[in-house]
Design a protein around this motif. Structure first.
Motif, PDB file in Angstrom:
ATOM      1  N   GLY A  61       1.342  15.549  27.832  1.00 54.18           N
ATOM      2  CA  GLY A  61       0.169  14.746  27.518  1.00 54.18           C
ATOM      3  C   GLY A  61      -0.101  13.594  28.453  1.00 54.18           C
ATOM      4  N   LYS A  62       0.746  13.430  29.481  1.00 54.88           N
ATOM      5  CA  LYS A  62       0.509  12.363  30.439  1.00 54.88           C
ATOM      6  C   LYS A  62      -0.706  12.695  31.301  1.00 54.88           C
ATOM      7  CE  LYS A  62       4.320   9.834  29.741  1.00 54.88           C
ATOM      8  NZ  LYS A  62       4.903  10.588  28.597  1.00 54.88           N
ATOM      9  N   SER A  63      -1.444  11.678  31.694  1.00 53.22           N
ATOM     10  CA  SER A  63      -2.579  11.889  32.597  1.00 53.22           C
ATOM     11  C   SER A  63      -2.061  12.116  34.010  1.00 53.22           C
ATOM     12  CB  SER A  63      -3.487  10.660  32.590  1.00 53.22           C
ATOM     13  OG  SER A  63      -2.835   9.565  33.222  1.00 53.22           O
ATOM     14  N   ALA A  64      -2.946  12.529  34.896  1.00 52.96           N
ATOM     15  CA  ALA A  64      -2.563  12.735  36.288  1.00 52.96           C
ATOM     16  C   ALA A  64      -2.015  11.439  36.893  1.00 52.96           C
ATOM     17  CB  ALA A  64      -3.751  13.241  37.098  1.00 52.96           C
ATOM     18  N   GLN A  65      -2.668  10.319  36.625  1.00 55.89           N
ATOM     19  CA  GLN A  65      -2.214   9.042  37.178  1.00 55.89           C
ATOM     20  C   GLN A  65      -0.869   8.635  36.609  1.00 55.89           C
ATOM     21  OE1 GLN A  65      -3.729   7.361  39.710  1.00 55.89           O
ATOM     22  NE2 GLN A  65      -1.910   6.056  39.703  1.00 55.89           N
ATOM     23  N   GLU A  66      -0.683   8.830  35.321  1.00 53.38           N
ATOM     24  CA  GLU A  66       0.596   8.495  34.702  1.00 53.38           C
ATOM     25  C   GLU A  66       1.721   9.364  35.261  1.00 53.38           C
ATOM     26  OE1 GLU A  66      -0.875   6.991  30.271  1.00 53.38           O
ATOM     27  OE2 GLU A  66      -0.625   9.141  30.674  1.00 53.38           O
ATOM     28  N   ALA A  67       1.450  10.650  35.406  1.00 56.59           N
ATOM     29  CA  ALA A  67       2.459  11.562  35.967  1.00 56.59           C
ATOM     30  C   ALA A  67       2.793  11.162  37.398  1.00 56.59           C
ATOM     31  CB  ALA A  67       1.952  12.996  35.911  1.00 56.59           C
ATOM     32  N   LEU A  68       1.777  10.803  38.171  1.00 57.68           N
ATOM     33  CA  LEU A  68       1.983  10.383  39.555  1.00 57.68           C
ATOM     34  C   LEU A  68       2.909   9.177  39.627  1.00 57.68           C
ATOM     35  CD1 LEU A  68       1.357  10.372  42.578  1.00 57.68           C
ATOM     36  CD2 LEU A  68      -0.738   9.120  42.072  1.00 57.68           C
ATOM     37  N   GLU A  69       2.657   8.189  38.797  1.00 54.21           N
ATOM     38  CA  GLU A  69       3.481   6.979  38.808  1.00 54.21           C
ATOM     39  C   GLU A  69       4.920   7.281  38.422  1.00 54.21           C
ATOM     40  OE1 GLU A  69       1.368   4.367  36.217  1.00 54.21           O
ATOM     41  OE2 GLU A  69      -0.315   4.096  37.623  1.00 54.21           O
ATOM     42  N   LEU A  70       5.126   8.194  37.494  1.00 57.32           N
ATOM     43  CA  LEU A  70       6.475   8.518  37.039  1.00 57.32           C
ATOM     44  C   LEU A  70       7.263   9.326  38.065  1.00 57.32           C
ATOM     45  CD1 LEU A  70       5.684   9.313  33.296  1.00 57.32           C
ATOM     46  CD2 LEU A  70       7.105   7.435  34.146  1.00 57.32           C
ATOM     47  N   ILE A  71       6.608  10.296  38.733  1.00 62.01           N
ATOM     48  CA  ILE A  71       7.353  11.129  39.678  1.00 62.01           C
ATOM     49  C   ILE A  71       7.711  10.377  40.956  1.00 62.01           C
ATOM     50  CG2 ILE A  71       6.410  13.295  38.792  1.00 62.01           C
ATOM     51  CD1 ILE A  71       4.543  13.398  41.219  1.00 62.01           C
ATOM     52  N   THR A  72       6.914   9.375  41.298  1.00 60.29           N
ATOM     53  CA  THR A  72       7.193   8.624  42.522  1.00 60.29           C
ATOM     54  C   THR A  72       8.109   7.417  42.276  1.00 60.29           C
ATOM     55  OG1 THR A  72       5.148   7.338  42.239  1.00 60.29           O
ATOM     56  CG2 THR A  72       5.048   9.309  43.634  1.00 60.29           C
ATOM     57  N   ARG A  73       8.249   7.013  41.035  1.00 61.87           N
ATOM     58  CA  ARG A  73       8.948   5.763  40.715  1.00 61.87           C
ATOM     59  C   ARG A  73      10.383   5.727  41.243  1.00 61.87           C
ATOM     60  NH1 ARG A  73       8.930   4.211  34.539  1.00 61.87           N
ATOM     61  NH2 ARG A  73       6.742   3.842  35.051  1.00 61.87           N
ATOM     62  N   GLU A  74      11.120   6.814  41.057  1.00 62.45           N
ATOM     63  CA  GLU A  74      12.537   6.821  41.429  1.00 62.45           C
ATOM     64  C   GLU A  74      12.806   7.491  42.784  1.00 62.45           C
ATOM     65  OE1 GLU A  74      14.624   5.138  39.618  1.00 62.45           O
ATOM     66  OE2 GLU A  74      13.038   4.686  38.164  1.00 62.45           O
ATOM     67  N   ASP A  75      11.769   7.872  43.489  1.00 62.22           N
ATOM     68  CA  ASP A  75      11.942   8.550  44.775  1.00 62.22           C
ATOM     69  C   ASP A  75      12.072   7.515  45.884  1.00 62.22           C
ATOM     70  OD1 ASP A  75      11.894  10.115  47.027  1.00 62.22           O
ATOM     71  OD2 ASP A  75      10.008  11.140  46.565  1.00 62.22           O
ATOM     72  N   LYS A  76      13.280   7.383  46.458  1.00 59.54           N
ATOM     73  CA  LYS A  76      13.510   6.374  47.488  1.00 59.54           C
ATOM     74  C   LYS A  76      12.706   6.634  48.759  1.00 59.54           C
ATOM     75  CE  LYS A  76      17.752   8.637  49.122  1.00 59.54           C
ATOM     76  NZ  LYS A  76      17.185   9.117  50.392  1.00 59.54           N
ATOM     77  N   ASP A  77      12.246   7.893  48.923  1.00 58.43           N
ATOM     78  CA  ASP A  77      11.474   8.245  50.115  1.00 58.43           C
ATOM     79  C   ASP A  77       9.986   8.424  49.811  1.00 58.43           C
ATOM     80  OD1 ASP A  77      13.678   8.311  51.894  1.00 58.43           O
ATOM     81  OD2 ASP A  77      14.238  10.287  51.128  1.00 58.43           O
TER      82      ASP A  77
END
Length: 281
Positions: A61-77
């Motif tokens: 149920g996450k929006s595209a923007q919410e999903a984007l923020e979550l997948i990039t949050r912990e990516d050091k690169d």
């Protein structure tokens, strides 16, 4: 070294991605999609985990923007990454890391996100946005038209090599057993987008449903042309034939050439099949 577009068709409930890159087999890396959930294009030192992760989040149920923020949050690169997303409702999001090579950037609009890196200029992304917005027709047609427009506007500054088109819809796959409605790849070609457009045309010929206006009775000139071409292609033997011979020969041809989706009730034929037959050598 890649440009892509993710898009959504609210009428047909289709989600899709079209992508081109100076990279071997880009279709194996960039596009991810799931019917009823959304689509993802991950590129520029692509983190292929972004695809499954974003789809799982959007399925929750996450929006595209919410999903984007979550997948990039912990990516050091993450500053080396680029990604575009469209969610179940057609909301779009795009991200370009600060370390992506120029020109790099993206744009979102109604039901689409377009992005690219190592491009000749931002005109590629602008042309893609304009084309997707102004083009009519199916989602697949709009996606490949958009990709072609991006190439004409400059495209990848390193050149061309591969392209892919992925469109999903519920029960849209062959036989209705999965959601893979259109899944086409050009892994290595001097003009991959033109080749993608060519094989997309073949995909439509083989697997699209017959248009009612193109279905004709096998009689008169249609029957004459059908008999002549079935005989020329060695499906119909001898100088004489009855209706049963003609039916069997046409059925054999349709099944041999993979035209099952365009097979008609006995006594009728899809004229696109006949035209294809007439051009065969």
């Amino acid at each position: 070294m890649t440009f892509s577009i993710v898009g959504y068709d609210p009428k047909e409930k289709e989600w899709g991605i079209a992508v081109q890159s100076k990279f071997l087999g880009v279709g194996a890396v960039v596009p991810f999609a799931k019917a009823g959930v959304g689509a993802v294009a991950t590129q520029s030192y692509a983190n292929t985990a972004y695809g499954p992760q974003a789809l799982e989040l959007m399925a929750e149920g996450k929006s595209a923007q919410e999903a984007l923020e979550l997948i990039t949050r912990e990516d050091k690169d993450k500053e080396m990454r680029q990604v575009g997303l469209i969610d179940a409702h057609g909301n779009a999001a795009t991200f370009t890391g600060t370390y992506c090579y120029d020109w790099a950037g993206g744009v979102t609009g109604e039901h689409f996100a377009a992005q690219g890196n190592i491009l000749v200029s931002e005109e590629t992304v602008r042309a893609m946005a304009k084309t997707f917005t102004e083009t009519e027709g199916s989602l697949a047609h709009r996606l490949v038209s958009t990709l072609y427009a991006g190439q004409l506007a400059g495209g990848d500054s390193r050149g061309q090599q591969s392209a892919a088109l992925l469109v999903v819809k519920e029960a849209g796959g062959y036989g209705g057993y999965n959601d893979r409605y259109i899944d086409l790849r050009v892994d290595d070609h001097p003009e991959p987008i033109k080749e993608l457009i060519r094989i997309y045309g073949l995909q439509q010929l083989y697997f699209a449903k017959s248009k009612p206006d193109n279905v004709a009775a096998i009689e008169g000139k249609v029957k004459e042309e059908l008999i002549a071409n079935l005989r020329r292609l060695d499906y119909l033997k001898g100088e004489k034939e009855d209706e049963e011979d003609l039916f069997k020969a046409l059925t054999a041809y349709i099944h041999t050439e993979n035209f099952e989706e365009r097979e008609q009730e006995r006594g009728k034929i899809d004229l696109e099949v006949l035209e294809f037959m007439k051009k065969q050598r």
